[in-house]
Every structure is written in structure tokens, then in C-alpha cells.
Design a protein around this motif. Structure first.
Motif, mmCIF file in Angstrom:
data_model
loop_
_atom_site.group_PDB
_atom_site.id
_atom_site.type_symbol
_atom_site.label_atom_id
_atom_site.label_comp_id
_atom_site.label_asym_id
_atom_site.label_seq_id
_atom_site.Cartn_x
_atom_site.Cartn_y
_atom_site.Cartn_z
ATOM 1 N N ARG A 33 46.200 90.914 38.522
ATOM 2 C CA ARG A 33 46.963 89.767 38.024
ATOM 3 C C ARG A 33 46.790 88.562 38.939
ATOM 4 O O ARG A 33 46.878 87.412 38.496
ATOM 5 N N LEU A 34 46.544 88.817 40.217
ATOM 6 C CA LEU A 34 46.419 87.729 41.191
ATOM 7 C C LEU A 34 45.040 87.082 41.144
ATOM 8 O O LEU A 34 44.930 85.851 41.080
ATOM 9 N N ILE A 35 43.988 87.888 41.165
ATOM 10 C CA ILE A 35 42.636 87.319 41.243
ATOM 11 C C ILE A 35 41.829 87.519 39.965
ATOM 12 O O ILE A 35 40.643 87.179 39.937
ATOM 13 N N GLY A 350 48.005 94.792 32.487
ATOM 14 C CA GLY A 350 48.077 93.529 31.769
ATOM 15 C C GLY A 350 46.821 93.170 31.003
ATOM 16 O O GLY A 350 46.672 92.024 30.561
ATOM 17 N N TYR A 351 45.899 94.128 30.830
ATOM 18 C CA TYR A 351 44.652 93.872 30.113
ATOM 19 C C TYR A 351 44.436 94.956 29.067
ATOM 20 O O TYR A 351 43.734 95.943 29.286
ATOM 21 N N LYS A 352 45.063 94.748 27.917
ATOM 22 C CA LYS A 352 45.002 95.712 26.828
ATOM 23 C C LYS A 352 43.578 95.930 26.333
ATOM 24 O O LYS A 352 43.234 97.005 25.833
ATOM 25 N N GLU A 353 42.741 94.892 26.477
ATOM 26 C CA GLU A 353 41.368 94.986 25.975
ATOM 27 C C GLU A 353 40.528 96.019 26.715
ATOM 28 O O GLU A 353 39.473 96.427 26.228
ATOM 29 N N ALA A 354 40.980 96.438 27.901
ATOM 30 C CA ALA A 354 40.264 97.499 28.624
ATOM 31 C C ALA A 354 40.511 98.871 28.008
ATOM 32 O O ALA A 354 39.882 99.852 28.406
ATOM 33 N N GLY A 355 41.429 98.962 27.035
ATOM 34 C CA GLY A 355 41.754 100.242 26.417
ATOM 35 C C GLY A 355 40.570 100.903 25.745
ATOM 36 O O GLY A 355 40.402 102.128 25.818
#
Length: 517
Positions: A33-35, A350-355
Motif C-alpha cells: 500500500r505504501l510503495i 488491497g489488490y483484488k486483481e491478483a486473485g
């Protein structure tokens, strides 16, 4: 210094690995989330090269220390065990200093010919001091593992992780205004600070316990040349295996972004997608490896000890227990990854697309876990060349798969996942064939595969129904309820099917009392 049982040592390492995994998960959740995926992708373009340098610096010697010290201790030759350690420590100090100097001088060439993105240069430079620190620390870890004392390894790994995470997050946060590459450089500095902490702690354990380690009794020392021969006969195959493995990780970090660009993505997009694979999907997939790595680490001295006593039945028993635990944990984890990929990636990172990436990788998960455990068994048997040959063969298929499948626009990163799965499957099958050939080990199909598979199927049905009912309301609630209910159903079904017995709990209790194996 008293020796510990195989199961007790594995439990200590597993506890530390569990703590480290939780810390690492929190770290990854905050860091991505930071970088963002681009920063994670930048760091992971150079980190495999750093691991490759560690392999070259160590020369497989830590594994040789663990195995050879265990053999000497089994024969009550304490003088020989300590002499093996001193020789190995000398080689590790020499090789790590030499390689550190070469990296400082040769890093511009790596930037020119190896790294696919010029932003990674300072990220890599910051990692270089870790080569010396890790090499020294690994020598002492191997020594304590050879004594079947796993607590120093467990404690130092946990302290390393704590310092790595806290320092990495703080430095990355303060450097972020200067750019993503500088924030990623904070991760490198965190790694080195963590390694320094682990090295100093391991030295403390060694000097504190020197008086308890018997270094004088035993037979007359063998000739120096013979000791070196024993060390490198094991160390070189281990080095080759780990070198190829990490070289392939480095190749993945080069090939995947390049082939994604061939599929139509820009450099920034390819870096971000690669970051989703490494920083999100593989982080989740590799979670159960905290068990398999703990087993593999404890198995090397345990198998060596049994072989030194010429007790082949004990070797088969320890192999059977390790494989059973691996299958019992790996199968339900793979089902959870397969059924809840978007929920895990979305809620945790926080990255649903990695599912979708995790969904494909879940198929190869059980084979990944199995090959890690069986590699530790084969190395403990002194057969380190066999997993190396198996890795070479499996990797040929993986490289071709990465090159051709990743560049297909309709597949892209999913093509990379298919290639990785193929490698895991081939490696697992080849390792199993070697175990069957060497010690006559036969996997218990009913107990080790069918019963956990049936219990995992029941768990999957429960998760699926909960997902249908709760998902429209909350992904977080769906994930929590599904994992808790699914885990409970899995354990219940496994108990009812006879996959878990009361005697298993008694064995663990006995292990905690240092009486098992």
C-alpha cells in the motif's frame, strides 16, 4: 549441550516460522500500500540476484555443517564436530569477503546487462553488505542445527524479521517523497539491518554456550584434505541446486517483465503486474512453506543422524511423518487459495486483481510443498545431487513455458503461473521417485492423500456455500467465516476419516518432552 528430538526441533522452527510469517504478512500488507506494486516489483527484480550471491558465498557449506556435525555427534566425536565447524567457518569468511568485493566492483555491469529496469541500481547496492553477514550467521546456524539445537536458529530468525520489518518500513516511509525507487531502497536497508541483528544474536548464543559444548573428547582429527573432501562433496551439489534455483528466480525476474512487454504491456505495467505475482499471489502461496521449510531444516540433521547409526527404518519413519504433515497442511491450503483468491488478495493486500494469479498458482501449491520437504530429506541422506538434477530437468520446461506462454496476450501473467505449476509438479514427482528408489519409501495413498483430499473437499463445499451467502455483504466477513468454518470442518472430517488419531497428539506431547524420535 543436550540434543533435541526431530519433532521437537521442527516444532521450534515451525513456531518461529509462524511468528515470522505473521510479521511478514503485516509487512507486505503495509508495504504494498505504501510503495505500490511497482515498488514491490523493483525490489523483487534485484532480490533474487542478491539471493544468488548468498548461494555463491555460502557454497552449500551451512548444510554440510548441519549434516557432518550431526554425524560426528552421533558417533560421540565432539572434537571432530567442532573441527568441521571451524574449517567451514574459515571458508565462509573467505568466500563472502571475496564476493562482496567483486559485487561492489561489478555492480555497474549488472545494471547494464542483467537488471531490466535502471531504477534498481541503488536498491541492489544497499543489499551487498548482507552477503557477508548472512554467510557468517549461516555457519553458526548450521552448527547448532547439527547439534539438533533449533532454538538459536528460531530466535535469530524472529529477531531478524522484526528488525527487517520495522527498519524497512520506517526508512521506506521517509524516503518515499524522493521517489518509488528510493522507498524500495528502504526495503534493502531493512534487510541488511535485520541480517546484522541476526548475526550478532547468533554470536551471542555461541559464545554464551561455549562452555556447554564438548569440543575435546572424541577420536583424533581426520586429515584436513579429508575434511575438505567431505564438506565439499555435500556442499557443491547443494550449491549447484540452490544456485540453479536462485538463478531461475533471477531469470524469472528478467523473463517475466520482458515477455509481458511482448504481450503488449508497457515497462511500468509489466513491473506492476510482476509485483502482483511476487508481492501478493506468491506471498500467499508460500505461506504453508513455513511448515515445509521447518521440516526440511530439521530433517537434514535428523536423517543424517539416523543414517550414521545405520537405522534405515528410522529414516523411513521420519520421511513418512514429514510427508504426512506436508500433505495434511498443503491440500487444505490449496483449496482455500483456489476458492477464496480474490477475497484474500483484496482484503489482505488491497489488490483484488491478483486473485486470478493466486487461483492458477493454487493448483501447483501441494506439489511445491511436497518438493520442498522431500528435497530436505534427500539432502539429509547425502543425496543432494538428486534434487539438483530434478530441478534442472523441471526448470527446462519452466523456462520454455515462461518464454512462450507469458507472451500470449490472452494469458500474460497467467501463462507464467502455468509454467511455474509445471515446474512444481515435475520436481515433486522426480523427488518422490528418488526416495522410492533409495530407501524403498512408498507413500501411503489412503492415509497421506485420499483422506486429506476428501476432508479438503468437504471443507471446499462449506467455503463455497458461505461464499455464496456472505460475499454480497462483505469480503472481509466472507474470508474470516470461510477460513474458520472451513478449517474446523477439515479437521473434523480428517478425524472422522481416521486421518488424525489420538496417538498423534500423544506423539506431539512426547516430542515436547523430547522423547519422540
Amino acid at each position: 549441550m543436550s540434543r533435541q528430538s526431530f519433532v521437537y526441533g521442527a516444532l521450534i522452527l515451525l513456531t518461529a516460522s509462524f511468528i515470522n510469517r505473521i510479521i511478514g504478512f503485516i509487512y507486505q500488507m503495509i508495504m504494498i500500500r505504501l510503495i505500490k506494486p511497482e515498488g514491490i516489483g523493483l525490489f523483487n527484480m534485484v532480490f533474487p540476484v542478491y539471493i544468488l550471491m548468498l548461494v555463491l558465498a555460502s557454497l552449500g557449506i551451512p548444510v554440510a555443517i548441519s549434516k557432518l556435525v550431526a554425524e560426528e555427534i552421533a558417533k560421540k566425536n565432539y572434537r571432530g564436530a567442532h573441527r568441521i565447524f571451524r574449517i567451514c567457518l574459515f571458508f565462509l569468511i573467505s568466500s563472502s569477503l571475496l564476493l562482496t568485493a567483486l559485487l561492489v566492483v561489478g555492480s555497474p555491469l549488472l545494471l547494464k546487462y542483467v537488471f531490466p529496469n535502471p531504477k534498481v541500481y541503488y536498491i541492489f547496492l544497499c543489499l551487498i553488505p548482507g552477503v557477508f553477514l548472512v554467510s557468517i550467521c549461516s555457519a553458526f546456524r548450521g552448527y547448532f542445527q547439527g547439534l539438533q539445537q533449533m532454538a538459536p536458529t528460531a530466535i535469530t530468525q524472529t529477531l531478524e524479521q522484526l528488525m527487517r520489518v520495522s527498519a524497512g518500513l520506517c526508512i521506506a516511509y521517509f524516503l518515499l517523497p524522493r521517489g518509488i525507487e528510493y522507498a524500495a531502497m528502504g526495503l534493502s536497508l531493512g534487510v541488511v539491518i535485520g541480517e546484522l541483528t541476526g548475526c550478532l544474536t547468533m554470536l551471542y548464543f555461541y559464545f554464551k554456550g561455549r562452555s556447554q559444548i564438548n569440543r575435546t573428547s572424541g577420536s583424533l582429527p581426520e586429515p584436513f584434505q579429508q575434511s575438505c573432501s567431505r564438506i565439499f562433496n555435500l556442499g557443491i551439489p547443494v550449491t549447484l541446486s540452490r544456485f540453479v534455483s536462485t538463478l531461475l528466480m533471477s531469470a524469472d525476474a528478467v523473463i517475466i517483465p520482458q515477455r509481458l512487454q511482448a504481450a503488449g504491456l508497457s515497462l511500468t505495467e509489466a513491473t506492476s503486474v510482476f509485483g502482483l505475482l511476487i508481492g501478493v499471489a506468491e506471498t500467499l502461496l508460500f505461506t504453508p512453506t513455513m511448515i515445509t521449510i521447518a521440516l526440511a531444516t530439521a530433517l537434514i540433521p535428523a536423517i543424517s543422524d539416523a543414517l550414521a547409526l545405520e537405522n534405515r527404518q528410522l529414516v523411513r519413519n521420519r520421511t513418512s511423518v514429514a510427508v504426512r504433515i506436508t500433505c495434511g497442511v498443503g491440500l487444505p491450503c490449496a483449496v482455500a487459495f483456489f476458492l477464496l483468491p480474490q477475497e484474500m488478495c483484496g482484503v489482505l493486500f488491497g489488490y483484488k486483481e491478483a486473485g486470478k494469479i493466486l487461483w492458477v498458482l493454487a493448483i501447483g501449491g501441494p506439489f511445491l510443498y511436497f518438493q520442498q520437504t522431500t528435497t530436505g530429506i534427500l539432502q539429509g541422506m547425502g543425496e543432494a545431487m538428486r534434487p539438483f538434477k530434478n530441478l534442472m530437468l523441471a526448470s527446462v520446461f519452466k523456462i520454455f513455458g515462461l518464454y512462450y506462454l507469458t507472451s500470449i496476450p490472452k494469458l500474460g501473467i497467467l501463462g507464467s503461473c502455468l509454467a511455474l505449476n509445471l515446474c512444481y509438479i515435475l520436481m515433486a514427482l522426480l523427488n518422490y521417485y528418488d526416495l522410492k528408489k533409495l530407501i524403498g519409501y512408498q507413500i501411503n495413498l489412503s492415509h497421506d492423500i485420499i483422506k486429506p483430499l476428501l476432508a479438503s473437499g468437504g471443507m471446499g463445499l462449506v467455503i463455497w456455500q458461505i461464499k455464496i451467502f456472505l460475499l454480497p455483504y462483505s469480503s472481509l466477513l466472507t474470508l474470516i467465516v470461510s477460513l474458520i468454518a472451513g478449517g474446523f470442518v477439515y479437521l473434523l472430517l480428517l478425524f472422522l476419516l481416521g486421518g488424525i488419531h489420538r496417538k498423534d497428539f500423544l506423539r506431539i506431547k512426547g516430542a515436547l518432552g523430547d522423547r519422540f524420535f
